[in-house]
Design a protein around this motif. Structure first.
Motif, short mmCIF file in Angstrom:
data_model
loop_
_atom_site.label_atom_id
_atom_site.label_comp_id
_atom_site.label_asym_id
_atom_site.label_seq_id
_atom_site.Cartn_x
_atom_site.Cartn_y
_atom_site.Cartn_z
N MET A 80 5.76 0.90 -7.98
CA MET A 80 6.86 0.48 -7.12
C MET A 80 6.63 1.07 -5.72
N VAL A 81 6.87 0.25 -4.74
CA VAL A 81 6.63 0.66 -3.37
C VAL A 81 7.81 1.47 -2.84
N LYS A 82 7.49 2.59 -2.23
CA LYS A 82 8.51 3.47 -1.63
C LYS A 82 8.64 3.18 -0.14
N ASN A 83 7.50 3.02 0.51
CA ASN A 83 7.49 2.85 1.96
C ASN A 83 6.20 2.15 2.38
N ILE A 84 6.32 1.33 3.41
CA ILE A 84 5.15 0.67 3.98
C ILE A 84 5.15 0.93 5.49
N THR A 85 4.02 1.38 5.99
CA THR A 85 3.87 1.58 7.43
C THR A 85 2.66 0.78 7.89
N GLY A 114 9.58 -10.15 0.98
CA GLY A 114 10.86 -9.45 1.00
C GLY A 114 10.75 -7.95 1.12
N LEU A 115 9.64 -7.49 1.66
CA LEU A 115 9.40 -6.05 1.78
C LEU A 115 9.64 -5.58 3.21
N ALA A 116 10.38 -4.50 3.33
CA ALA A 116 10.60 -3.88 4.63
C ALA A 116 9.42 -2.98 4.96
N TYR A 117 9.21 -2.76 6.24
CA TYR A 117 8.10 -1.91 6.66
C TYR A 117 8.44 -1.24 7.98
#
Length: 82
Positions: free
Chosen positions: A1-6, A27-30
């Motif tokens: 599971m993704v926690k954070n994307i930079t 639908g992923l925030a970054y």
């Protein structure tokens, strides 16, 4: 599971909008670090990726492990965000 994307980007990068559009479609925030606006972070991007190119996408998982994807590389990006 993704926690954070930079994503490390620049204003002239042709592939950066493609990565952002792909993540948005999923639908992923970054978080975006534009190296033109924040040149002091270039060394950070180089240390993470080992490359002098953008986009550099850093996917941090819930266990704090990281996957680094250089360029618009769907073969690596898709499994990194799954």
């Amino acid at each position: 599971m993704v926690k954070n994307i930079t994503i490390f980007t620049t204003k002239t990068c042709a592939y950066c909008p493609m990565v952002k559009k792909y993540l948005a479609a999923k639908g992923l925030a970054y978080d975006e670090v534009n190296l033109d606006d924040e040149p002091h972070r270039q060394q950070e991007a180089l240390a993470i990726s080992g490359a002098l190119t953008v986009p550099v996408t850093v996917v941090t998982r819930q266990d704090d492990s990281q996957e680094v994807v250089v360029g618009f590389n769907l073969a690596k990006l898709a499994p990194a965000i799954s």
